[in-house]
Structures are given as C-alpha cells and as structure tokens.
Design a protein around this motif. Structure first.
Motif, PDB file in Angstrom:
ATOM      1  N   VAL A  57       0.854  -1.180   0.000  1.00 42.80           N
ATOM      2  CA  VAL A  57       0.000   0.000   0.000  1.00 42.80           C
ATOM      3  C   VAL A  57       0.892   1.233   0.000  1.00 42.80           C
ATOM      4  O   VAL A  57       2.093   1.155   0.293  1.00 42.80           O
ATOM      5  CB  VAL A  57      -0.952   0.030   1.211  1.00 42.80           C
ATOM      6  N   GLU A  58       0.300   2.363  -0.295  1.00 46.65           N
ATOM      7  CA  GLU A  58       1.089   3.598  -0.370  1.00 46.65           C
ATOM      8  C   GLU A  58       1.322   4.210   1.010  1.00 46.65           C
ATOM      9  O   GLU A  58       2.459   4.395   1.437  1.00 46.65           O
ATOM     10  CB  GLU A  58       0.392   4.612  -1.281  1.00 46.65           C
ATOM     11  N   ASN A  59       0.226   4.533   1.711  1.00 46.51           N
ATOM     12  CA  ASN A  59       0.332   5.278   2.965  1.00 46.51           C
ATOM     13  C   ASN A  59      -0.225   4.484   4.134  1.00 46.51           C
ATOM     14  O   ASN A  59      -1.347   3.972   4.073  1.00 46.51           O
ATOM     15  CB  ASN A  59      -0.430   6.611   2.864  1.00 46.51           C
ATOM     16  N   VAL A  60       0.557   4.418   5.211  1.00 51.31           N
ATOM     17  CA  VAL A  60       0.161   3.697   6.427  1.00 51.31           C
ATOM     18  C   VAL A  60       0.192   4.662   7.603  1.00 51.31           C
ATOM     19  O   VAL A  60       1.140   5.447   7.755  1.00 51.31           O
ATOM     20  CB  VAL A  60       1.121   2.523   6.721  1.00 51.31           C
ATOM     21  N   LEU A  61      -0.824   4.588   8.433  1.00 49.28           N
ATOM     22  CA  LEU A  61      -0.827   5.288   9.710  1.00 49.28           C
ATOM     23  C   LEU A  61      -0.716   4.249  10.813  1.00 49.28           C
ATOM     24  O   LEU A  61      -1.562   3.358  10.918  1.00 49.28           O
ATOM     25  CB  LEU A  61      -2.123   6.087   9.888  1.00 49.28           C
ATOM     26  N   GLU A  62       0.323   4.364  11.638  1.00 53.02           N
ATOM     27  CA  GLU A  62       0.462   3.480  12.793  1.00 53.02           C
ATOM     28  C   GLU A  62       0.205   4.291  14.054  1.00 53.02           C
ATOM     29  O   GLU A  62       0.923   5.245  14.354  1.00 53.02           O
ATOM     30  CB  GLU A  62       1.846   2.844  12.866  1.00 53.02           C
ATOM     31  N   LEU A  63      -0.808   3.903  14.784  1.00 57.11           N
ATOM     32  CA  LEU A  63      -1.169   4.560  16.039  1.00 57.11           C
ATOM     33  C   LEU A  63      -0.503   3.837  17.199  1.00 57.11           C
ATOM     34  O   LEU A  63      -0.462   2.608  17.229  1.00 57.11           O
ATOM     35  CB  LEU A  63      -2.687   4.560  16.210  1.00 57.11           C
ATOM     36  N   ALA A  64       0.013   4.598  18.171  1.00 58.08           N
ATOM     37  CA  ALA A  64       0.728   4.019  19.311  1.00 58.08           C
ATOM     38  C   ALA A  64       1.846   3.104  18.816  1.00 58.08           C
ATOM     39  O   ALA A  64       1.899   1.917  19.132  1.00 58.08           O
ATOM     40  CB  ALA A  64      -0.236   3.280  20.241  1.00 58.08           C
ATOM     41  N   TRP A 113      -5.841  13.495  19.915  1.00 57.02           N
ATOM     42  CA  TRP A 113      -5.557  13.489  18.484  1.00 57.02           C
ATOM     43  C   TRP A 113      -6.805  13.727  17.647  1.00 57.02           C
ATOM     44  O   TRP A 113      -7.885  13.218  17.941  1.00 57.02           O
ATOM     45  CB  TRP A 113      -4.949  12.127  18.145  1.00 57.02           C
ATOM     46  N   GLN A 114      -6.621  14.525  16.592  1.00 55.59           N
ATOM     47  CA  GLN A 114      -7.672  14.733  15.606  1.00 55.59           C
ATOM     48  C   GLN A 114      -7.128  14.373  14.224  1.00 55.59           C
ATOM     49  O   GLN A 114      -6.098  14.905  13.803  1.00 55.59           O
ATOM     50  CB  GLN A 114      -8.146  16.194  15.615  1.00 55.59           C
ATOM     51  N   PRO A 115      -7.761  13.463  13.517  1.00 58.47           N
ATOM     52  CA  PRO A 115      -7.267  13.045  12.199  1.00 58.47           C
ATOM     53  C   PRO A 115      -7.191  14.227  11.231  1.00 58.47           C
ATOM     54  O   PRO A 115      -8.074  15.087  11.216  1.00 58.47           O
ATOM     55  CB  PRO A 115      -8.314  12.037  11.740  1.00 58.47           C
ATOM     56  N   ASP A 116      -6.122  14.241  10.436  1.00 57.65           N
ATOM     57  CA  ASP A 116      -5.959  15.321   9.457  1.00 57.65           C
ATOM     58  C   ASP A 116      -5.646  14.786   8.056  1.00 57.65           C
ATOM     59  O   ASP A 116      -5.295  15.553   7.167  1.00 57.65           O
ATOM     60  CB  ASP A 116      -4.858  16.292   9.904  1.00 57.65           C
ATOM     61  N   ALA A 117      -5.767  13.468   7.877  1.00 58.74           N
ATOM     62  CA  ALA A 117      -5.514  12.859   6.572  1.00 58.74           C
ATOM     63  C   ALA A 117      -6.164  11.486   6.535  1.00 58.74           C
ATOM     64  O   ALA A 117      -6.539  10.929   7.579  1.00 58.74           O
ATOM     65  CB  ALA A 117      -4.010  12.751   6.311  1.00 58.74           C
ATOM     66  N   GLU A 118      -6.301  10.930   5.316  1.00 56.34           N
ATOM     67  CA  GLU A 118      -6.801   9.573   5.138  1.00 56.34           C
ATOM     68  C   GLU A 118      -5.668   8.690   4.625  1.00 56.34           C
ATOM     69  O   GLU A 118      -4.807   9.138   3.864  1.00 56.34           O
ATOM     70  CB  GLU A 118      -7.971   9.545   4.149  1.00 56.34           C
ATOM     71  N   TYR A 119      -5.697   7.415   5.028  1.00 56.71           N
ATOM     72  CA  TYR A 119      -4.615   6.487   4.730  1.00 56.71           C
ATOM     73  C   TYR A 119      -5.147   5.221   4.085  1.00 56.71           C
ATOM     74  O   TYR A 119      -6.319   4.855   4.273  1.00 56.71           O
ATOM     75  CB  TYR A 119      -3.854   6.139   6.013  1.00 56.71           C
ATOM     76  N   ASP A 120      -4.249   4.536   3.379  1.00 51.77           N
ATOM     77  CA  ASP A 120      -4.614   3.259   2.776  1.00 51.77           C
ATOM     78  C   ASP A 120      -4.727   2.149   3.807  1.00 51.77           C
ATOM     79  O   ASP A 120      -5.474   1.189   3.623  1.00 51.77           O
ATOM     80  CB  ASP A 120      -3.563   2.859   1.729  1.00 51.77           C
ATOM     81  N   LEU A 121      -3.956   2.285   4.891  1.00 50.35           N
ATOM     82  CA  LEU A 121      -3.977   1.297   5.978  1.00 50.35           C
ATOM     83  C   LEU A 121      -3.779   2.016   7.295  1.00 50.35           C
ATOM     84  O   LEU A 121      -2.859   2.832   7.429  1.00 50.35           O
ATOM     85  CB  LEU A 121      -2.861   0.269   5.787  1.00 50.35           C
ATOM     86  N   VAL A 122      -4.643   1.732   8.246  1.00 42.00           N
ATOM     87  CA  VAL A 122      -4.435   2.168   9.628  1.00 42.00           C
ATOM     88  C   VAL A 122      -4.186   0.923  10.466  1.00 42.00           C
ATOM     89  O   VAL A 122      -4.936  -0.053  10.399  1.00 42.00           O
ATOM     90  CB  VAL A 122      -5.630   2.974  10.175  1.00 42.00           C
ATOM     91  N   PHE A 123      -3.125   0.986  11.247  1.00 35.77           N
ATOM     92  CA  PHE A 123      -2.659  -0.170  12.019  1.00 35.77           C
ATOM     93  C   PHE A 123      -2.400   0.261  13.453  1.00 35.77           C
ATOM     94  O   PHE A 123      -1.839   1.331  13.701  1.00 35.77           O
ATOM     95  CB  PHE A 123      -1.355  -0.706  11.400  1.00 35.77           C
TER      96      PHE A 123
END
Length: 230
Positions: A57-64, A113-123
């Motif tokens: 995937v292109e963009n990943v957001l990893e939380l914690a 936290w407040q989301p400011d973008a959309e991602y292909d994968l959130v993990f």
C-alpha cells in the motif's frame, strides 16, 4: 480519574521504554523457557503472516507505534508510514532502530488526536485494550475518519493469557479495567487493560464502518483485519 489514569499510563510507557522489548521478545522477567517462548513466537508469526497478506500500500498510519517492533514490519507493506505515539522515549527508540526516510514520526496524545488525513492502511497493536471504555467509541470514530473509503484496518491485541506477563506478576481477569503494572526497578503504575472477545471486537468495528474478520491465536493474541465500507 479518567484523566489521571491516562497520564499515568503515558508515564508508564515512557518509563518502560527501555525494557518494553523484553516483553515482546520474551527476555528477562518475561522469559518462560524455550517451549513456552516458542509458542509465543509461533503465534506472532501467524499474526505477522496475516498482516503481510494485505500486500503493498502507499500510505500507512500506525497509532501508538511504540518502540518499532511492528513499525519495522510495516516497512514491508507501506511506502510511507506516519507513526504516532504519546511517548518521546519510545519514539526515540523507534527512530534509532529503523533510521528510515519512509517514516514520519509525530508525538501525539491519541486521546487528544484529531485526524488530518486519510490512509490506505491504519494499524495499531496492543493499544485498543488500553483505551478506557468510555473513550472507545470516540477513538474508533477517529480511526474511521483516518481510513480512506475501501482502505484497510489491521488491529492486534492481547488475549487473557497468564503466561504472557512477567514471571513476578499475576494476571487477573476480574472485570476491573484498571490494572497494576511493575517495572524492572519495582516502580508500579496503574493502566487500563481490557481483554476483548472476538464477537465484542467485531461488533465494535462494524459499528464504526468496517467490514472485518476477527481471529484469535491459541493462547496470546486477538487480531482484526478488513476494510472501510462506511
């Protein structure tokens, strides 16, 4: 009490940063012997293989994102990773381990936290179990906002497994969401810890717009994966 426990939990993971990997790699107080340790690593491999089934995937957001145990694995999937954590200490460890131009680190309290973008994968791994019950819905709403329509979600967390914790700690599943945790130096902290059941977790994620499968390994892990439909 909610604000206090959140701050104490952040303080705990900051103080635990240098020894966090001992838990995952079954070292020190967490070493249960070769046979039991191997069961742990075998189950880690099951979850890891499920994660890799997502493909590139292109963009990943990893939380914690913690100390980078799963950030490193996400580099095999994502071209660009945004890694968030409240603890400066764990972010520094993560950054020093991976030294990658493909990772952007941000210190963020995920409860503010407040989301400011959309991602292909959130993990996120071993995080939802630390969200106070009254904040779970608002957190998952923000997770939904962070996944593009049709994008992927992958979550890993803990099952109730007494042998997963330190040898000098007794794990209790008594319904109390506030738990005591001890560091190697004996300091103790209160944190939130919730052990989700499969159907409960599936219902939560479905409520917030995800079509997911929720699976468990034999002993240690619960994991959910799927995509955003709403």
């Amino acid at each position: 009490m909610k604000a206090e426990i959140i701050q104490e939990q952040i303080a705990y993971y900051s103080a635990r940063a240098e020894e966090y990997d001992e838990w995952f790699y079954r070292q020190g107080r967490y070493d249960r012997g070769r046979e039991i340790n191997q069961l742990w690593f075998d189950e880690v491999s099951i979850v890891e293989n499920a994660l890799f089934q997502i493909g590139r995937v292109e963009n990943v957001l990893e939380l914690a994102c913690g100390t980078g145990i799963w950030t490193q694995k996400l580099l095999n999937i994502g071209n660009q990773i945004t890694a968030l954590d409240a603890s400066v200490e764990v972010l520094e460890i993560n950054r020093s381990k991976l030294v990658s131009n493909n990772i952007v680190y941000r210190q963020v309290d995920l409860f503010a936290w407040q989301p400011d973008a959309e991602y292909d994968l959130v993990f996120f791994s071993f995080w939802l179990s630390h969200v106070p019950p009254e904040l779970v819905d608002s957190f998952l709403k923000k997770v939904n906002q962070s996944v593009r329509f049709g994008g992927k979600l992958f979550i890993i967390d803990s099952r109730f497994a007494p042998l997963s914790t330190a040898k000098d700690h007794i794990l209790e599943n008594d319904g109390n969401v506030y738990k005591q945790r001890k560091l190697n130096d004996g300091r103790e902290f209160s944190i939130v810890k919730i052990f989700y059941q499969q159907e409960e977790l599936k219902n939560k994620l479905t409520k917030f717009g995800f079509d997911v499968e929720v699976k468990v390994t034999d002993n240690y892990f619960i994991y959910a994966y799927g995509h955003k439909i709403d």
